[in-house]
Design a protein around this motif. Structure first.
Motif: not given
Length: 117
Positions: A91-96
């Motif tokens: 999720d972090y990789d996708a949304f930051g």
């Protein structure tokens, strides 16, 4: 109170009623909530910290991308901990974005002893 299933607000209302009104109680509802939170923290046992570490180790086996870190003070007491699972990393990789829950807000001296494992 909470062990018996009595809500904090109900207990405070009863105390106020018995005292003849809020003006006669000598403390406010917020004081009661702070005390109840403090009392709950006092009931936390060493086993809870050990259980947390066991849970993190077991989760790492299930989710190879699960990472965790604990910080201990100079007396080997649990100061804080952080974990992140594989889905959170994706999720972090996708949304930051990152969400952090700081449960220590307005609480004093959360102390859990962690033996060496």
């Amino acid at each position: 109170m909470s062990k018996q299933g009595i809500r904090t607000s109900d207990a405070f209302g009863y105390i106020a009623e018995q005292a003849g009104g809020l003006q006669n109680v000598g403390f406010c509802k917020r004081d009661v909530y702070i005390f109840v939170s403090w009392e709950r923290l006092q009931r936390v046992e060493t086993g809870d910290a050990v259980s947390l570490l066991k849970l993190f180790r077991a989760r790492k086996i299930i989710d190879p991308f699960f990472d965790w870190e604990v910080k201990l003070d100079e007396e080997r007491r649990l100061n804080n901990f952080l974990w992140c699972d594989g889905q959170s990393k994706l999720d972090y990789d996708a949304f930051g974005d990152v969400i952090i829950f700081d449960i220590s807000y307005r609480m004093n001296n959360i102390i859990l002893y962690v033996p060496l494992l």
